[in-house]
Design a protein around this motif. Structure first.
Motif, PDB file in Angstrom:
ATOM      1  N   ARG A 159      -8.440  15.542  -1.024  1.00 22.67           N
ATOM      2  CA  ARG A 159      -8.079  14.396  -1.856  1.00 22.67           C
ATOM      3  C   ARG A 159      -8.553  14.557  -3.299  1.00 22.67           C
ATOM      4  NH1 ARG A 159      -6.887   9.804   1.376  1.00 22.67           N
ATOM      5  NH2 ARG A 159      -7.088  10.240   3.591  1.00 22.67           N
ATOM      6  N   GLU A 160      -9.449  15.533  -3.533  1.00 19.42           N
ATOM      7  CA  GLU A 160      -9.984  15.717  -4.872  1.00 19.42           C
ATOM      8  C   GLU A 160      -9.140  16.657  -5.725  1.00 19.42           C
ATOM      9  OE1 GLU A 160     -13.850  17.018  -3.866  1.00 19.42           O
ATOM     10  OE2 GLU A 160     -14.526  15.042  -3.202  1.00 19.42           O
ATOM     11  N   VAL A 161      -8.089  17.237  -5.149  1.00 22.25           N
ATOM     12  CA  VAL A 161      -7.167  18.044  -5.943  1.00 22.25           C
ATOM     13  C   VAL A 161      -6.458  17.133  -6.935  1.00 22.25           C
ATOM     14  CG1 VAL A 161      -5.118  19.504  -5.852  1.00 22.25           C
ATOM     15  CG2 VAL A 161      -6.864  19.696  -4.079  1.00 22.25           C
ATOM     16  N   SER A 162      -6.334  17.595  -8.171  1.00 20.95           N
ATOM     17  CA  SER A 162      -5.822  16.713  -9.223  1.00 20.95           C
ATOM     18  C   SER A 162      -4.416  16.227  -8.934  1.00 20.95           C
ATOM     19  CB  SER A 162      -5.842  17.449 -10.567  1.00 20.95           C
ATOM     20  OG  SER A 162      -5.052  18.626 -10.507  1.00 20.95           O
ATOM     21  N   ASN A 163      -3.599  17.045  -8.252  1.00 18.07           N
ATOM     22  CA  ASN A 163      -2.215  16.640  -7.969  1.00 18.07           C
ATOM     23  C   ASN A 163      -2.082  15.749  -6.748  1.00 18.07           C
ATOM     24  OD1 ASN A 163      -1.263  17.982 -10.126  1.00 18.07           O
ATOM     25  ND2 ASN A 163      -0.202  19.593  -9.017  1.00 18.07           N
ATOM     26  N   TYR A 164      -3.194  15.482  -6.060  1.00 20.23           N
ATOM     27  CA  TYR A 164      -3.101  14.664  -4.848  1.00 20.23           C
ATOM     28  C   TYR A 164      -2.591  13.266  -5.178  1.00 20.23           C
ATOM     29  CZ  TYR A 164      -4.272  14.238   0.091  1.00 20.23           C
ATOM     30  OH  TYR A 164      -4.206  14.130   1.453  1.00 20.23           O
ATOM     31  N   ARG A 165      -3.066  12.709  -6.274  1.00 17.09           N
ATOM     32  CA  ARG A 165      -2.570  11.444  -6.827  1.00 17.09           C
ATOM     33  C   ARG A 165      -2.485  10.345  -5.778  1.00 17.09           C
ATOM     34  NH1 ARG A 165       3.055  10.999 -10.028  1.00 17.09           N
ATOM     35  NH2 ARG A 165       3.817  11.118  -7.898  1.00 17.09           N
ATOM     36  N   LEU A 166      -3.602  10.056  -5.159  1.00 19.50           N
ATOM     37  CA  LEU A 166      -3.673   8.962  -4.186  1.00 19.50           C
ATOM     38  C   LEU A 166      -4.116   7.705  -4.914  1.00 19.50           C
ATOM     39  CD1 LEU A 166      -3.495   7.976  -1.289  1.00 19.50           C
ATOM     40  CD2 LEU A 166      -5.862   8.678  -0.970  1.00 19.50           C
ATOM     41  N   GLU A 167      -3.208   6.767  -5.090  1.00 18.84           N
ATOM     42  CA  GLU A 167      -3.504   5.561  -5.846  1.00 18.84           C
ATOM     43  C   GLU A 167      -3.953   4.450  -4.910  1.00 18.84           C
ATOM     44  OE1 GLU A 167      -0.014   4.676  -8.008  1.00 18.84           O
ATOM     45  OE2 GLU A 167      -0.109   6.480  -9.254  1.00 18.84           O
ATOM     46  N   LEU A 168      -5.023   3.780  -5.302  1.00 20.99           N
ATOM     47  CA  LEU A 168      -5.530   2.661  -4.524  1.00 20.99           C
ATOM     48  C   LEU A 168      -5.200   1.366  -5.257  1.00 20.99           C
ATOM     49  CD1 LEU A 168      -9.012   4.108  -3.543  1.00 20.99           C
ATOM     50  CD2 LEU A 168      -6.904   4.112  -2.206  1.00 20.99           C
ATOM     51  N   PRO A 169      -4.273   0.570  -4.761  1.00 16.20           N
ATOM     52  CA  PRO A 169      -3.868  -0.642  -5.464  1.00 16.20           C
ATOM     53  C   PRO A 169      -4.943  -1.714  -5.411  1.00 16.20           C
ATOM     54  CG  PRO A 169      -2.815  -0.532  -3.317  1.00 16.20           C
ATOM     55  CD  PRO A 169      -3.561   0.762  -3.492  1.00 16.20           C
ATOM     56  N   ASN A 170      -4.836  -2.653  -6.331  1.00 16.15           N
ATOM     57  CA  ASN A 170      -5.803  -3.750  -6.385  1.00 16.15           C
ATOM     58  C   ASN A 170      -5.564  -4.786  -5.302  1.00 16.15           C
ATOM     59  OD1 ASN A 170      -7.092  -2.656  -8.579  1.00 16.15           O
ATOM     60  ND2 ASN A 170      -5.723  -3.638 -10.044  1.00 16.15           N
ATOM     61  N   THR A 171      -4.340  -4.905  -4.891  1.00 17.92           N
ATOM     62  CA  THR A 171      -4.005  -5.873  -3.842  1.00 17.92           C
ATOM     63  C   THR A 171      -3.284  -5.157  -2.718  1.00 17.92           C
ATOM     64  OG1 THR A 171      -1.899  -6.407  -4.912  1.00 17.92           O
ATOM     65  CG2 THR A 171      -3.808  -7.754  -5.509  1.00 17.92           C
ATOM     66  N   ARG A 172      -3.376  -5.699  -1.558  1.00 13.75           N
ATOM     67  CA  ARG A 172      -2.750  -5.079  -0.393  1.00 13.75           C
ATOM     68  C   ARG A 172      -2.061  -6.169   0.430  1.00 13.75           C
ATOM     69  NH1 ARG A 172      -3.869  -0.339   2.219  1.00 13.75           N
ATOM     70  NH2 ARG A 172      -5.765  -0.061   1.002  1.00 13.75           N
ATOM     71  N   LEU A 173      -0.774  -6.007   0.616  1.00 15.09           N
ATOM     72  CA  LEU A 173      -0.043  -6.986   1.407  1.00 15.09           C
ATOM     73  C   LEU A 173      -0.415  -6.847   2.879  1.00 15.09           C
ATOM     74  CD1 LEU A 173       3.502  -6.798  -0.203  1.00 15.09           C
ATOM     75  CD2 LEU A 173       1.755  -8.526  -0.560  1.00 15.09           C
ATOM     76  N   GLY A 174      -0.426  -7.966   3.569  1.00 13.36           N
ATOM     77  CA  GLY A 174      -0.752  -7.930   4.989  1.00 13.36           C
ATOM     78  C   GLY A 174       0.199  -7.073   5.782  1.00 13.36           C
ATOM     79  N   CYS A 175       1.490  -7.086   5.403  1.00 13.98           N
ATOM     80  CA  CYS A 175       2.487  -6.279   6.108  1.00 13.98           C
ATOM     81  C   CYS A 175       2.155  -4.798   5.987  1.00 13.98           C
ATOM     82  CB  CYS A 175       3.874  -6.569   5.538  1.00 13.98           C
ATOM     83  SG  CYS A 175       5.196  -5.614   6.312  1.00 13.98           S
ATOM     84  N   SER A 176       1.749  -4.363   4.784  1.00 13.60           N
ATOM     85  CA  SER A 176       1.416  -2.958   4.573  1.00 13.60           C
ATOM     86  C   SER A 176       0.237  -2.541   5.451  1.00 13.60           C
ATOM     87  CB  SER A 176       1.093  -2.723   3.101  1.00 13.60           C
ATOM     88  OG  SER A 176       0.638  -1.413   2.894  1.00 13.60           O
ATOM     89  N   SER A 177      -0.796  -3.362   5.488  1.00 13.60           N
ATOM     90  CA  SER A 177      -1.978  -3.044   6.293  1.00 13.60           C
ATOM     91  C   SER A 177      -1.635  -3.001   7.774  1.00 13.60           C
ATOM     92  CB  SER A 177      -3.075  -4.086   6.047  1.00 13.60           C
ATOM     93  OG  SER A 177      -3.449  -4.108   4.693  1.00 13.60           O
ATOM     94  N   THR A 178      -0.794  -3.925   8.216  1.00 14.93           N
ATOM     95  CA  THR A 178      -0.420  -3.972   9.627  1.00 14.93           C
ATOM     96  C   THR A 178       0.355  -2.726  10.036  1.00 14.93           C
ATOM     97  OG1 THR A 178      -0.320  -6.387   9.542  1.00 14.93           O
ATOM     98  CG2 THR A 178       0.800  -5.304  11.378  1.00 14.93           C
ATOM     99  N   VAL A 179       1.354  -2.341   9.208  1.00 14.83           N
ATOM    100  CA  VAL A 179       2.162  -1.167   9.518  1.00 14.83           C
ATOM    101  C   VAL A 179       1.314   0.095   9.478  1.00 14.83           C
ATOM    102  CG1 VAL A 179       4.103   0.250   8.745  1.00 14.83           C
ATOM    103  CG2 VAL A 179       4.292  -2.243   8.719  1.00 14.83           C
ATOM    104  N   LYS A 180       0.429   0.187   8.491  1.00 14.01           N
ATOM    105  CA  LYS A 180      -0.430   1.360   8.376  1.00 14.01           C
ATOM    106  C   LYS A 180      -1.339   1.499   9.595  1.00 14.01           C
ATOM    107  CE  LYS A 180      -3.919   3.536   5.440  1.00 14.01           C
ATOM    108  NZ  LYS A 180      -4.725   3.438   4.217  1.00 14.01           N
TER     109      LYS A 180
END
Length: 781
Positions: A159-180
């Motif tokens: 995850r520390e590779v510069s091109n990995y580009r894993l963005e952590l949003p400020n808000t998370r919808l309940g639907c997204s968390s449930t599906v994940k």
């Protein structure tokens, strides 16, 4: 990455189910960070300055327009040749009512608007992976944002590779968390995602077979209108000759001829648009009423089931739309959007409108509507450009097939084959000899066996629509998990885009007995090969994980009185990235001699498109230091070319020297900053991996000094001068006793057959045979 020498039990890979302590979530709801110990691989991967580019950077308008022009020749060859055969495929039984032409034209209007334009150009292109597109780009995005990957070599430092580009949003919808959570907790769902990716890849292979057949056959078929002596049989054999020539020149690459692609396709689109406008004004301009979608309803009312069956021909107007996404790596999103909206879409609309106007007055010419509608004065120029456009369309799909198989190979989903990079300028231009020969045979057989575009069209539609439906399924997950769109927007996408594709899919599947079985057969064979290889690959990797050499075993090996150290540098190749493979113990037991410097090298693919060269090599010293044993991971993205570090041996030695110097000169301040970033202060102090305050320590707990580093580099130089030996494990795998019949068939017969009949690892890696030593061992999986 787990350490190799000591501290193997301090870390777990991302795939394991072991529990790890987590830092509580912060007030912004960011994902909890795992408390984990750092070893030198962590430090090295974190210190790289770098290359944070993600595909193309902001470019000037001049550069964007130039890319837009070039994309015309690479991306649109397939969809641009669709006017050659769409109406003949849609009206395979002839035109029964003149208004049916308007109904089919209306279907074409809205199909071209909804799928290539709205879906791909304005939605799917945004789901790129650092500027790369295709099914693997979507799968890699999902694997990075949720733990759904089944490839067993994931590590936290990836995850520390510069091109990995894993963005952590400020808000998370309940639907997204449930599906994940549902995906991460379901092994079946992970298998389904991997199988869908394999299926999409297999369908692209089928597309790579059928596109040359239908495009060349349609273009060459135009000569029948000019001379009566040209029979259908002669057209078939002329097409076969063109196909054999096309596949024969693949080994030379498309770099040089690529310069002519864009002008030819631009001329082709200009001719289509001009002829379409001419026919539109001359024959029946009233076909413009097809913009009213009510004519689609009337068409279905008049024809019922026949109208639904005809959708299998109408859908051929969007063949090649996957190339809009798959070829994104060579262009930019903006350049493809410009070329689609200004060139491709208007030209296709005019071409289909002109043919519809002509057919309203001449419905009996529907079997060859394109060439029948061409005005006599420009017939031969159009015929010549049509043949060239068909060859370009075929070339694009063949190259696309090679590229997607390269991605499959890098992720452990395809057997070892030789990948030849035909261009030093364009990284995506590759050639695979074995696959090229198989594709050529398949194309020749299909052309000779089916003979007509109508029959091939029945097969072609399934490959096209099935692949697009899989892309839509992945896009739904991307919209939920990554983009975190509102559920109503996702439902809107499903209703207006995916439902249309499912309708088309139901129609093309109806033609399964009439040629539609062909791409399904191709996909079944390809998926079987991929699944057998990937299944055994994962089983073998986990076997090595369970039986890897522990620190205590390594010390016992080093303490053997009959173990001799011989001068030289030994490179021991292994697929295992989490430790020392069990085959090393087997080697030491049978050949009690170790070279003065030993490096375990693992080639590893990450679920990202490419990795900057400065972040590719990662090293770890194996304790005790006196052994001079190191582990090296060479990381690649799924589109990176292996072998670009030539000469490999020298590059490895130079990078190893840099690592040995950095062991001493690692900056403690940057180390502390990295620790603070994860919210863990002084976590690295007292690490079992022997790292203290940012500087690796020796077995006595003392920091390394300059003399020790120079002595180590001197040992490496002497080993290099004495010669380099390549050691490679040749693992024979068999199903363990008591395994089921299915597992025995997969491993003992399927995998063994593939391994024996395809290239060996040393040939793929271009290892010099004179300095290669193979070590055999049998794994019972």
């Amino acid at each position: 990455m787990s350490s190799a020498g000591e501290g193997e039990n301090c870390r777990t890979d991302d795939n394991s189910e072991r529990s790890e302590k987590e830092v509580p979530s912060d007030s912004e709801g960011r994902k909890p960070q795992k408390l984990r110990r750092y070893d030198s691989l962590d430090v090295e991967s974190a210190k790289v300055q770098g290359h944070h580019g993600h595909g193309f950077q902001a470019a000037s308008w001049a550069a964007i327009l130039q890319l837009a022009f070039q994309s015309v020749g690479v991306v649109y060859g397939d969809i641009g040749t669709s006017p050659l055969y769409v109406y003949s495929s849609a009206f395979s039984d002839g035109i029964k009512h003149r208004d049916d032409i308007v109904g089919v034209l209306s279907l074409i209007y809205y199909t071209l608007t909804l799928l290539p334009l709205v879906k791909y150009v304005f939605i799917v292109l945004r789901a790129n992976d650092n500027g790369k597109g295709g099914t693997f780009a979507l799968y890699s995005l999902l694997c990075r944002h949720a733990k759904v990957g089944l490839i067993p070599s994931q590590q936290a430092e990836d995850r520390e590779v510069s091109n990995y580009r894993l963005e952590l949003p400020n808000t998370r919808l309940g639907c997204s968390s449930t599906v994940k959570s549902a995906l991460e907790g379901s092994r079946a769902a992970k298998f389904v995602l991997l199988l869908l990716t394999m299926l999409a890849t297999s369908l692209v292979i089928g597309d790579g077979i059928l596109t040359p057949c239908i495009s060349v056959l349609s273009a060459v078929g135009g000569i029948k209108e000019a001379t009566p002596v040209m029979t259908e049989e002669r057209v078939v054999w002329i097409s076969v000759g063109i196909l054999v020539f096309l596949f024969s020149v693949q080994r030379f690459g498309t770099d040089k001829v690529g310069y002519s692609f864009a002008p030819i396709i631009c001329i082709w689109f200009s001719l289509n648009a001009g002829i379409g406008l001419y026919n539109f004004t001359r024959y029946d301009p009233t076909v413009i009423k097809a913009v009213n979608p009510w004519h689609i309803v009337d068409y279905f009312r008049r024809n019922g089931k026949d109208a639904w069956v005809s959708l299998g021909g109408v859908v051929l107007c969007i063949t090649g739309t996957e190339a809009l996404f798959a070829d994104l790596g060579h262009f930019t999103v903006r350049s493809i959007q410009i070329s689609t909206c200004t060139v491709t879409y208007p030209a296709l609309i005019l071409a289909y409108s002109g043919q519809a106007s002509y057919l309203r007055k001449n419905p009996w010419d529907v079997s060859n509507a394109f060439f029948k509608s061409v005005p006599a004065p420009v017939y031969w120029p159009v015929f010549a450009v049509a043949v060239l456009a068909a060859i370009i369309a075929s070339q694009a799909m063949i190259s696309g097939t090679f590229s997607i198989l390269q991605q499959s190979l890098s992720l452990g989903c395809f057997p070892r084959v030789k990948v030849v990079h035909t261009s030093a300028k364009y990284e995506g231009q590759v050639y695979i000899p074995e696959v090229n020969f198989i594709l050529m045979l398949a194309c020749v057989c299909v052309t000779v066996g089916f003979k007509t575009t109508q029959k091939i069209g029945n097969a072609y539609g399934i490959a096209v629509v099935f692949a697009e439906t899989i892309t839509s399924s992945f896009m739904v997950l991307v919209m939920i998990l990554i983009w975190k769109k509102h559920i109503l927007l996702v439902i809107t996408y499903v209703v207006f885009i995916m439902s249309v594709e499912v309708t088309y899919l139901s129609s093309v599947l109806y033609k399964f007995p009439h040629g539609g079985y062909l791409p399904i057969a191709f996909a079944t064979v390809s998926m079987t090969i991929m699944y057998i290889w990937n299944y055994t690959y994962r089983k073998k990797y986990y076997y090595e994980m369970d039986h890897k050499v522990s620190p205590d075993q390594l010390r016992e090996i080093a303490a053997q009185t009959n173990l001799y150290r011989v001068p030289g540098l030994a490179i021991f190749y292994s697929e295992l990235v989490h430790g020392i493979p069990p085959i090393f113990e087997h080697y030491a037991a049978n050949i009690p001699a170790l070279h003065s410097v030993l490096v375990f090298v693992s080639f590893k693919s990450l679920p990202i498109s490419n990795i900057p060269p400065e972040e590719r090599f990662l090293f770890r010293r194996v304790q005790p230091r006196e052994l001079c044993i190191f582990r090296c991971i060479i990381r690649y993205g799924y589109t990176d070319a292996r072998g670009d570090e030539e000469p490999f041996e020298r590059t490895l030695a130079e990078r190893l020297k840099e690592f040995m110097r950095e062991e001493l000169w690692m900056d403690p301040s940057s180390r502390q900053q990295q620790i603070m970033t994860d919210g863990v202060e002084k976590e690295a102090e007292g690490s079992e991996d022997g790292i203290k305050n940012g500087v690796e320590t020796n077995d006595r707990g003392e920091g390394m000094n300059h003399e020790e580093v120079e002595k180590g580099i001197e040992v490496l130089d002497k080993a290099w001068s004495a010669g380099v030996v390549h050691l490679m494990g040749e693992n024979e795998v068999v199903a363990a006793k008591g395994s089921g019949i299915g597992k025995k068939i997969l491993i003992n017969y399927g995998y063994s057959f593939l391994k024996k009949n395809l290239r060996q690892s040393d040939k793929v890696l271009d290892i010099p045979h004179k300095r290669l030593l193979k070590v055999g061992m049998t794994y019972e999986l």
